[in-house]
Design a protein around this motif. Structure first.
Motif: not given
Length: 142
Positions: A85-87, A129, A96
């Motif tokens: 979930g971190e970018k 993303i 992501e």
């Protein structure tokens, strides 16, 4: 925020062995355009590896060139502590993190010690993303 840079870019090309080095990659929501895995397993479409993985192998007397760990992108900072979930930003692209890369049997073909040595340090998977271009030398931020 951590900053680093892109050191290497690779694609798997249908009919070719191993990964082929490129100066830039174009990505969209389906992965790396032109890669043989494009549009398949979107959550595993991009493998990011740190130079630290290659340094670890070299410290154990296994010097291998970038691309041999099956990655698409080599960066000079270690992203392995990133969570799903971190970018991560590279050039025009936002990725992501989806999950950690598990060790596969193909690493043992390069060197029999690699699967155990890099069990937690081979790379992380990501999906696109925001598409665009990544070029060698681009800034990496996360």
């Amino acid at each position: 925020m951590l900053k680093g840079s892109v050191l290497g870019l690779f694609k798997s090309i249908k009919g070719e062995d191993g990964r082929i080095s490129f100066e830039e990659l174009c990505l969209d929501e389906n992965g790396i355009i032109g890669d043989k895995y494009y549009g398949k397993k979107i959550d595993r479409s991009i493998l990011i590896t740190s130079k630290s993985s290659y340094d670890l192998a070299k410290d154990k007397a296994t010097e291998i060139p970038f691309g041999y760990l099956g990655e698409n992108i080599v960066i000079d900072i270690n992203p392995y502590s990133m969570k799903p979930g971190e970018k991560i930003e590279m050039g025009e692209v936002v990725l992501e993190i989806t999950n950690n890369c598990t060790i596969c049997n193909s690493l043992g073909k390069v060197d029999s010690s690699l699967p155990e040595l890099l069990a937690n340090d081979r790379g992380i998977f990501a999906k696109t993303i925001k598409g665009g271009y990544i070029r060698k030398g681009d800034i990496v931020k996360f």
